[in-house]
Design an enzyme around this catalytic site. Structure first.
Site, short mmCIF file in Angstrom:
data_model
loop_
_atom_site.label_atom_id
_atom_site.label_comp_id
_atom_site.label_asym_id
_atom_site.label_seq_id
_atom_site.Cartn_x
_atom_site.Cartn_y
_atom_site.Cartn_z
N HIS A 103 0.94 -1.05 0.13
CA HIS A 103 -0.13 0.00 0.04
C HIS A 103 0.74 1.30 0.10
O HIS A 103 0.31 2.38 -0.47
CB HIS A 103 -1.07 0.06 1.01
N GLU A 107 3.58 5.43 -3.38
CA GLU A 107 3.70 6.42 -3.10
C GLU A 107 5.32 6.83 -2.61
O GLU A 107 5.80 7.72 -3.11
CB GLU A 107 3.05 6.88 -1.87
N ASP A 108 5.89 5.93 -1.91
CA ASP A 108 7.18 6.02 -1.41
C ASP A 108 8.50 5.37 -2.22
O ASP A 108 9.71 5.87 -2.01
CB ASP A 108 7.17 5.43 0.09
N ASP A 170 -4.69 0.64 7.90
CA ASP A 170 -3.33 1.17 7.75
C ASP A 170 -3.43 2.37 9.06
O ASP A 170 -2.59 2.81 9.85
CB ASP A 170 -3.50 1.99 6.21
MN MN Z 1 0.59 3.08 5.59
#
Ligand code: MN
Length: 754
Positions: A103, A107-108, A170
């Protein structure tokens, strides 16, 4: 409560900073593997092939997050594994678990959706992409109504309920580990959790998560108060231990006597809910903790009511506290019987009575759908809500469609969009830019000319999507377009547009009606419309009665629309005035009948170029200022202005001369733009069309439409343009320059002649 739910998932040892990176990464790999192995214990509900897929996702995520660390110093991968473990408690399917592991990867770690789709298929890629999109939304307003809209927007934006569940997992893990975050961030994250995520969990029936998120938020918002309450409650529990035990034994014995097997659980309120009760009802700690709760889980629905009867025999019920949430389930599927009884030593005890499936729904809500599927025992299903979830699932067998169906039940079919100032507006699905403009204010709607959606120009009929930022561009001179009625979705926009058009048409027609009646009266020798004053009241009343009109305004509007002949009304005025002894003005009569048109101008209709409900320019000949024109008063739809040479105008003159109205161009009519039709015949050669277009643009004539015959074999082609011009002079100038082009055979106005 399940023990694994409570356990802090981030309990790995911290690596000391002086260890070399290589050693640190090696240690991290071991931690990652250990955490993953521990999670596998919870995946026994999945087939081996699915577990293998989950393992591949872990490998991929582990690599992607290499040398990334949590605030606690733990390898970052421990977080996705913990989130996945929470999802495994809900028995989510393999794609959901894989997405949970991945997840934060997009993004990262610079991984694209395509990368994920190639590797793990479109479903996993879509889930991760959905999560990444949710992460980009930040809630930053304090307004309560905005929080509600934001929650709905999150739900509406997620195309798949699994996205919401992973997001809640999350957030849950981040809240559990918030102690590692800098203290300065606690307040903001905790209040966002309290205002947005906890209510979403509640809405979806995930009560266990709901309570945990609330409690954790409370803990980090008010650490000191939380600690105080916690200490107090531990003390009070110890004090009341004997009492609880006694009640428990009495109940167990009572159910034993009737041979009903029940599961009995103490029910403890969270510190957050106790604290809220104290605040809301101004109670002391002792008062709120003096209420005990038990949960009784029985085999069948009938047993629920039997159990209720047994309890009411044992202890006296508190009046008004019984609630049947079985017959009428809560909107998130929750079902139970609730009652409050006066227990030993006068202590109030709350009971919740329910079946096992009801219990699963009560704790896990929408996640019960997966919990139940994994148990494979559908026959014991006896909660309607869960059954309806499963029905939808078997009917569609598609997670996206499933969620769409569930969403319809959960909240009205809405989308959520932003104003440029970040105010959230709820709109029905399918709402367009125009609907949005009217939702802000009817004055904005009336003057809308264009819009930007997320900074990009968009047409007014564009359907809005959740998350769009919509900016409306207005012009004070713009008015609603009747075309809008064809695509607007909201009743508000529709009625506002209709109303505007009706009022506008009404007043335009009334002005025209006044002119037409004045004209007709002058021809009868009356200088002006009789004033609407007391002296003329009997005259007006008589005329209105004769014309069957409710008011003077209605009569004038009807004349303007062509529903009532001005001449006929004028003759009635004349007859009535004559009966009162008044005589027509002889000078005026001869002037009107024999004078040149320029002297009559006071009573002719001036064309100012505004095409509206009472005046329209005929599409057959498209007259422009400078053309000789005639106007025909249509039946119920106002004036039609034709070029005087137009064959249609001539025909009307011959057959319907009664309805012809004298008109002339207003002095400033050339300031507006008019459509005019041009026919240009050209030799078929390369580049001719371009040459024609250049010539027109040099003459400052805008092309609005072009039609041409599609006959390549012919030597010549006729081009038919609709152009935009100010007056006849400009059209003629453009035609002259077109005729100078050698390849142009012919150029003229489009005007139907004989
Ligand atoms: Mn997270």
């Amino acid at each position: 409560m399940n023990a694994a739910f409570n356990s802090k998932t981030e309990d790995s040892p911290r690596t000391s900073p002086d260890v070399s990176l290589e050693a640190r990464l090696e240690a991290a790999a071991r931690v990652s593997a250990a955490h993953f192995e521990r999670m596998l214990d919870y995946l026994s509900y999945l087939p081996a092939s699915d577990i293998e897929l989950v393992r591949q996702a872990w490998h991929y995520a582990d690599k992607a997050h290499t040398n990334q660390w949590r605030s606690s110093g733990d390898p970052y991968i421990t977080h996705p594994i913990a989130v996945t473990t929470i999802c495994a408690h809900w028995k989510l399917d393999a794609p959901a678990l894989m997405a949970a592991l991945l997840h934060d990867a997009m993004e990262d770690c610079g991984i694209t959706k395509e990368d994920l789709a190639d590797r793990f298929g479109p479903v996993v890629a879509d889930l991760v992409d959905g999560l990444t999109k949710l992460d980009k939304l930040h809630f930053n307003t304090r307004e309560e109504s905005q929080a509600e809209s934001f929650r709905k927007m999150l739900l509406a934006m997620a195309k798949d309920v699994r996205v919401i569940l992973i997001k809640l997992a999350d957030r849950t893990h981040n809240m559990r580990t918030m102690g590692d975050m800098p203290r300065s961030k606690w307040g903001r994250i905790a209040s966002e959790t309290l205002e947005i995520y906890a209510p979403i969990a509640h809405r979806l029936g995930l009560n266990q998560t709901y309570r945990e998120l609330q409690d954790l938020s409370f803990h980090y918002q008010n650490p000191w108060r939380y600690a105080t309450l916690e200490k107090a409650i531990t003390k009070s529990r110890a004090r009341r231990h004997d009492l609880v035990l006694r009640v428990q034994n009495e109940i167990a014995a009572a159910f034993d006597r009737v041979n009903m097997s029940v599961r009995l659980a103490g029910r403890e309120s969270t510190l957050y809910s106790l604290y809220q009760k104290m605040l809301r009802h101004h109670l002391t700690f002792a008062q709120v903790t003096d209420i005990y709760g038990f949960r009784i889980i029985v085999p069948t629905v009938t047993d629920c009511y039997t159990a209720l009867g047994i309890l009411h025999q044992m202890y006296k019920p508190v009046p008004g506290k019984f609630k049947d949430h079985i017959a009428i389930a809560k909107s998130n599927g929750y079902q139970s019987l609730h009652t409050m009884l006066v227990g030993p030593s006068g202590v109030n005890i709350e009971f919740q009575i329910r079946t096992e499936p009801m219990h699963i729904v009560a704790e896990a809500g929408i996640a019960a759908h997966w919990l139940y599927k994994s148990q494979g025992k559908q026959e014991s299903l006896n909660t309607k809500w869960l059954q309806s979830l499963l029905d939808i699932q078997t009917e569609t067998n598609d997670a996206t469609e499933f969620w769409d169906n569930v969403k319809v039940d959960l909240f009205p079919d809405s989308i959520y969009v932003f104003t440029p100032k970040s105010k959230i507006m709820a709109m029905p699905r399918g709402a367009t830019v125009v609907d949005f403009a009217y939702a802000i204010h009817s004055n904005i709607g009336h003057h809308t000319v264009s819009a930007l959606i997320n900074g990009e120009p968009a047409s007014l009929r564009t359907e809005l999507k959740s998350g769009d930022v919509v900016q409306i561009i207005t012009d004070d001179n713009a008015t609603p377009n009747p075309v809008w009625l064809g695509f607007v979705k909201t009743g508000r926009a529709r009625s506002k547009i209709r109303n505007y058009l009706k009022t506008a048409a009404h007043s335009e027609s009334m002005v025209l009606g006044e002119t037409l009646l004045t004209q007709a009266l002058r021809e009868e020798g009356i200088a002006a419309i009789p004033a609407n004053d007391e002296a003329n009241q009997p005259l007006w009343n008589a005329v209105l009665l004769k014309a069957n009109s409710p008011s003077r305004e209605d009569l004038l509007t009807d004349i303007g629309m062509g529903r009532q002949a001005a001449g006929w009304v004028a003759r009635h005025f004349m007859a009535l005035l004559a009966s009162q002894g008044q005589r027509p003005d002889a000078v005026l009569l001869s002037q009107e009948r024999f004078a040149s048109s320029s002297q009559r101008s006071r009573s002719t209709v001036a064309l100012d170029g505004n095409s509206n409900a009472s005046v329209r320019y005929a599409a057959c000949c498209r007259p422009v200022p400078g053309d000789a024109v005639v106007a025909y008063l249509g039946r119920g739809d106002g004036l039609h202005v034709h070029n005087a040479q137009c064959i249609n105008a001539k025909r009307l003159q011959a057959t319907d001369s009664e309805r012809l109205v004298p008109v002339e161009w207003a002095e400033d009519s050339s300031q507006k733009l008019y459509d005019s039709g041009l026919s240009v015949t050209i030799h078929n050669q390369k580049g001719v069309l371009a040459r024609v277009a250049t010539e027109l643009s040099d003459a400052n004539v805008d092309i609005r439409r072009l039609e041409m015959d599609d006959e390549a074999a012919m030597q010549t082609t006729e081009l038919r343009f609709i152009v935009s011009v100010h007056n006849q002079q400009q059209v003629e100038a453009a035609l002259r320059s077109l005729r100078r082009i050698p390849t142009v055979v012919r150029a003229s106005r489009i005007l139907p002649l004989e």
